[in-house]
Write a protein that holds these residues in place. Structure first.
Motif, PDB file in Angstrom:
ATOM      1  N   ILE A  50      12.303  -0.083   4.846  1.00 61.92           N
ATOM      2  CA  ILE A  50      10.890   0.042   5.202  1.00 61.92           C
ATOM      3  C   ILE A  50      10.000  -0.552   4.114  1.00 61.92           C
ATOM      4  O   ILE A  50       8.991  -1.177   4.397  1.00 61.92           O
ATOM      5  CB  ILE A  50      10.516   1.525   5.448  1.00 61.92           C
ATOM      6  CG1 ILE A  50      11.392   2.125   6.532  1.00 61.92           C
ATOM      7  CG2 ILE A  50       9.049   1.682   5.782  1.00 61.92           C
ATOM      8  CD1 ILE A  50      11.292   1.444   7.871  1.00 61.92           C
ATOM      9  N   LEU A  51      10.371  -0.357   2.852  1.00 61.46           N
ATOM     10  CA  LEU A  51       9.613  -0.889   1.728  1.00 61.46           C
ATOM     11  C   LEU A  51      10.448  -1.987   1.075  1.00 61.46           C
ATOM     12  O   LEU A  51      11.349  -1.710   0.290  1.00 61.46           O
ATOM     13  CB  LEU A  51       9.302   0.224   0.723  1.00 61.46           C
ATOM     14  CG  LEU A  51       8.442  -0.158  -0.460  1.00 61.46           C
ATOM     15  CD1 LEU A  51       7.080  -0.669   0.013  1.00 61.46           C
ATOM     16  CD2 LEU A  51       8.243   1.034  -1.376  1.00 61.46           C
ATOM     17  N   PRO A  52      10.191  -3.249   1.423  1.00 62.48           N
ATOM     18  CA  PRO A  52      11.008  -4.350   0.914  1.00 62.48           C
ATOM     19  C   PRO A  52      10.707  -4.646  -0.553  1.00 62.48           C
ATOM     20  O   PRO A  52       9.648  -5.164  -0.882  1.00 62.48           O
ATOM     21  CB  PRO A  52      10.632  -5.528   1.815  1.00 62.48           C
ATOM     22  CG  PRO A  52       9.272  -5.201   2.318  1.00 62.48           C
ATOM     23  CD  PRO A  52       9.170  -3.709   2.351  1.00 62.48           C
ATOM     24  N   VAL A  53      11.644  -4.287  -1.425  1.00 62.50           N
ATOM     25  CA  VAL A  53      11.465  -4.528  -2.850  1.00 62.50           C
ATOM     26  C   VAL A  53      12.660  -5.329  -3.346  1.00 62.50           C
ATOM     27  O   VAL A  53      13.707  -4.779  -3.677  1.00 62.50           O
ATOM     28  CB  VAL A  53      11.347  -3.204  -3.626  1.00 62.50           C
ATOM     29  CG1 VAL A  53      11.133  -3.487  -5.111  1.00 62.50           C
ATOM     30  CG2 VAL A  53      10.215  -2.365  -3.091  1.00 62.50           C
ATOM     31  N   SER A  54      12.533  -6.631  -3.342  1.00 61.87           N
ATOM     32  CA  SER A  54      13.499  -7.533  -3.963  1.00 61.87           C
ATOM     33  C   SER A  54      12.704  -8.744  -4.430  1.00 61.87           C
ATOM     34  O   SER A  54      11.595  -8.992  -3.960  1.00 61.87           O
ATOM     35  CB  SER A  54      14.593  -7.953  -2.982  1.00 61.87           C
ATOM     36  OG  SER A  54      14.099  -8.858  -2.033  1.00 61.87           O
ATOM     37  N   MET A  55      13.274  -9.481  -5.353  1.00 63.02           N
ATOM     38  CA  MET A  55      12.538 -10.646  -5.871  1.00 63.02           C
ATOM     39  C   MET A  55      12.275 -11.667  -4.767  1.00 63.02           C
ATOM     40  O   MET A  55      11.203 -12.239  -4.698  1.00 63.02           O
ATOM     41  CB  MET A  55      13.302 -11.285  -7.031  1.00 63.02           C
ATOM     42  CG  MET A  55      13.236 -10.463  -8.311  1.00 63.02           C
ATOM     43  SD  MET A  55      11.547 -10.137  -8.867  1.00 63.02           S
ATOM     44  CE  MET A  55      11.013 -11.759  -9.328  1.00 63.02           C
ATOM     45  N   LYS A  56      13.247 -11.890  -3.898  1.00 62.05           N
ATOM     46  CA  LYS A  56      13.046 -12.867  -2.831  1.00 62.05           C
ATOM     47  C   LYS A  56      11.941 -12.434  -1.877  1.00 62.05           C
ATOM     48  O   LYS A  56      11.084 -13.235  -1.499  1.00 62.05           O
ATOM     49  CB  LYS A  56      14.346 -13.089  -2.060  1.00 62.05           C
ATOM     50  CG  LYS A  56      15.379 -13.844  -2.848  1.00 62.05           C
ATOM     51  CD  LYS A  56      16.665 -14.006  -2.086  1.00 62.05           C
ATOM     52  CE  LYS A  56      17.684 -14.717  -2.963  1.00 62.05           C
ATOM     53  NZ  LYS A  56      18.986 -14.822  -2.356  1.00 62.05           N
ATOM     54  N   SER A  57      11.933 -11.170  -1.494  1.00 64.71           N
ATOM     55  CA  SER A  57      10.898 -10.713  -0.561  1.00 64.71           C
ATOM     56  C   SER A  57       9.534 -10.669  -1.234  1.00 64.71           C
ATOM     57  O   SER A  57       8.520 -10.978  -0.601  1.00 64.71           O
ATOM     58  CB  SER A  57      11.262  -9.349   0.028  1.00 64.71           C
ATOM     59  OG  SER A  57      11.349  -8.379  -0.977  1.00 64.71           O
ATOM     60  N   LEU A  58       9.484 -10.324  -2.519  1.00 66.08           N
ATOM     61  CA  LEU A  58       8.203 -10.317  -3.218  1.00 66.08           C
ATOM     62  C   LEU A  58       7.656 -11.730  -3.424  1.00 66.08           C
ATOM     63  O   LEU A  58       6.445 -11.954  -3.336  1.00 66.08           O
ATOM     64  CB  LEU A  58       8.329  -9.590  -4.554  1.00 66.08           C
ATOM     65  CG  LEU A  58       8.598  -8.089  -4.446  1.00 66.08           C
ATOM     66  CD1 LEU A  58       8.816  -7.485  -5.824  1.00 66.08           C
ATOM     67  CD2 LEU A  58       7.483  -7.377  -3.708  1.00 66.08           C
ATOM     68  N   CYS A  59       8.536 -12.695  -3.702  1.00 65.31           N
ATOM     69  CA  CYS A  59       8.091 -14.094  -3.816  1.00 65.31           C
ATOM     70  C   CYS A  59       7.546 -14.592  -2.485  1.00 65.31           C
ATOM     71  O   CYS A  59       6.509 -15.275  -2.443  1.00 65.31           O
ATOM     72  CB  CYS A  59       9.243 -14.985  -4.269  1.00 65.31           C
ATOM     73  SG  CYS A  59       9.710 -14.739  -5.983  1.00 65.31           S
ATOM     74  N   CYS A  87       0.422  -9.715   6.904  1.00 68.21           N
ATOM     75  CA  CYS A  87       1.328 -10.860   7.103  1.00 68.21           C
ATOM     76  C   CYS A  87       2.371 -10.931   5.991  1.00 68.21           C
ATOM     77  O   CYS A  87       3.551 -11.196   6.248  1.00 68.21           O
ATOM     78  CB  CYS A  87       0.534 -12.159   7.164  1.00 68.21           C
ATOM     79  SG  CYS A  87      -0.471 -12.338   8.632  1.00 68.21           S
ATOM     80  N   ALA A  88       1.955 -10.681   4.746  1.00 64.76           N
ATOM     81  CA  ALA A  88       2.884 -10.703   3.619  1.00 64.76           C
ATOM     82  C   ALA A  88       3.933  -9.598   3.759  1.00 64.76           C
ATOM     83  O   ALA A  88       5.115  -9.823   3.514  1.00 64.76           O
ATOM     84  CB  ALA A  88       2.115 -10.552   2.303  1.00 64.76           C
ATOM     85  N   TYR A  89       3.497  -8.403   4.180  1.00 68.08           N
ATOM     86  CA  TYR A  89       4.439  -7.295   4.373  1.00 68.08           C
ATOM     87  C   TYR A  89       5.445  -7.626   5.473  1.00 68.08           C
ATOM     88  O   TYR A  89       6.648  -7.405   5.309  1.00 68.08           O
ATOM     89  CB  TYR A  89       3.705  -5.994   4.714  1.00 68.08           C
ATOM     90  CG  TYR A  89       4.662  -4.893   5.099  1.00 68.08           C
ATOM     91  CD1 TYR A  89       5.373  -4.214   4.122  1.00 68.08           C
ATOM     92  CD2 TYR A  89       4.893  -4.578   6.427  1.00 68.08           C
ATOM     93  CE1 TYR A  89       6.278  -3.212   4.465  1.00 68.08           C
ATOM     94  CE2 TYR A  89       5.796  -3.585   6.775  1.00 68.08           C
ATOM     95  CZ  TYR A  89       6.481  -2.908   5.793  1.00 68.08           C
ATOM     96  OH  TYR A  89       7.384  -1.947   6.132  1.00 68.08           O
ATOM     97  N   ILE A  90       4.974  -8.154   6.579  1.00 69.81           N
ATOM     98  CA  ILE A  90       5.880  -8.494   7.689  1.00 69.81           C
ATOM     99  C   ILE A  90       6.905  -9.528   7.243  1.00 69.81           C
ATOM    100  O   ILE A  90       8.099  -9.405   7.524  1.00 69.81           O
ATOM    101  CB  ILE A  90       5.076  -8.965   8.923  1.00 69.81           C
ATOM    102  CG1 ILE A  90       4.298  -7.792   9.522  1.00 69.81           C
ATOM    103  CG2 ILE A  90       5.991  -9.597   9.958  1.00 69.81           C
ATOM    104  CD1 ILE A  90       3.299  -8.200  10.592  1.00 69.81           C
ATOM    105  N   GLY A  91       6.463 -10.556   6.529  1.00 70.19           N
ATOM    106  CA  GLY A  91       7.393 -11.576   6.033  1.00 70.19           C
ATOM    107  C   GLY A  91       8.410 -11.003   5.071  1.00 70.19           C
ATOM    108  O   GLY A  91       9.608 -11.279   5.170  1.00 70.19           O
TER     109      GLY A  91
END
Length: 177
Positions: A50-59, A87-91
């Protein structure tokens, strides 16, 4: 500093970090290391983050936020940032969950010995002096399917348990157990 500079910095920073992960394999290890399972829901074989926390998703989130904000420059700042943030959260959500799914379902066989040491069953019958197919059994999420032929040239019916004695020219040479 203008808002356009902030948006361009977000876009460039996100893109440069992702490109560095492709160019430098050491950075790719960092991108894989910096992933956290925070607020994850277990749905059987699939974990939904639910909470995407990785370097790839944050970039990706930074790049999308900057890009969408630049596209909506004629909107009020609050509206622009809410839309860009969603939009950033969905991506980031999509990237985090797809990469997590792919990592959980990648093949566990990385050497010839690990491939040959598995148990196999014929899933497409092997005719006399011909070719069929075998699939590994007893593995949780990683199944290997290989083109196969009988070691002695005899026919082997589908459903028969076999073992791999050799792999030659991308064909598993098998014999009945």
């Amino acid at each position: 500093m203008s808002m356009q500079t902030v948006y361009i910095t977000c876009m460039a920073g996100g893109i440069l970090l992702l490109l560095s992960s492709i160019i430098f394999s050491a950075a790719d290890d960092f991108f894989d290391f910096a992933a956290f399972d925070v607020f994850s829901i277990d749905l059987g074989e699939f974990d939904l983050d639910i909470l995407p926390v990785s370097m790839k998703s944050l970039c990706l989130a930074a790049t999308v936020f900057g890009s969408v904000s630049m596209l909506l420059m004629d909107q009020q700042m609050a509206v622009r940032h809410v839309i860009a943030g969603v939009c950033a959260y969905i991506g980031a959500f999509i990237v985090q969950n797809i990469t997590g799914f792919l990592k959980n379902h990648q093949s566990e066989a990385d050497t010839l010995e690990s491939i040959c040491s598995r148990s196999y069953v014929v899933n497409v019958s092997i005719p006399q002096q011909g070719y069929g197919s075998v699939a590994s059994t007893g593995q949780n999420s990683s199944v290997i399917t290989l083109t196969a032929k009988s070691a002695d040239g005899s026919a082997i019916a589908a459903g028969t348990k076999v073992q791999i004695v050799n792999i030659a020219e991308h064909v598993a040479i098998v014999m009945k157990q």
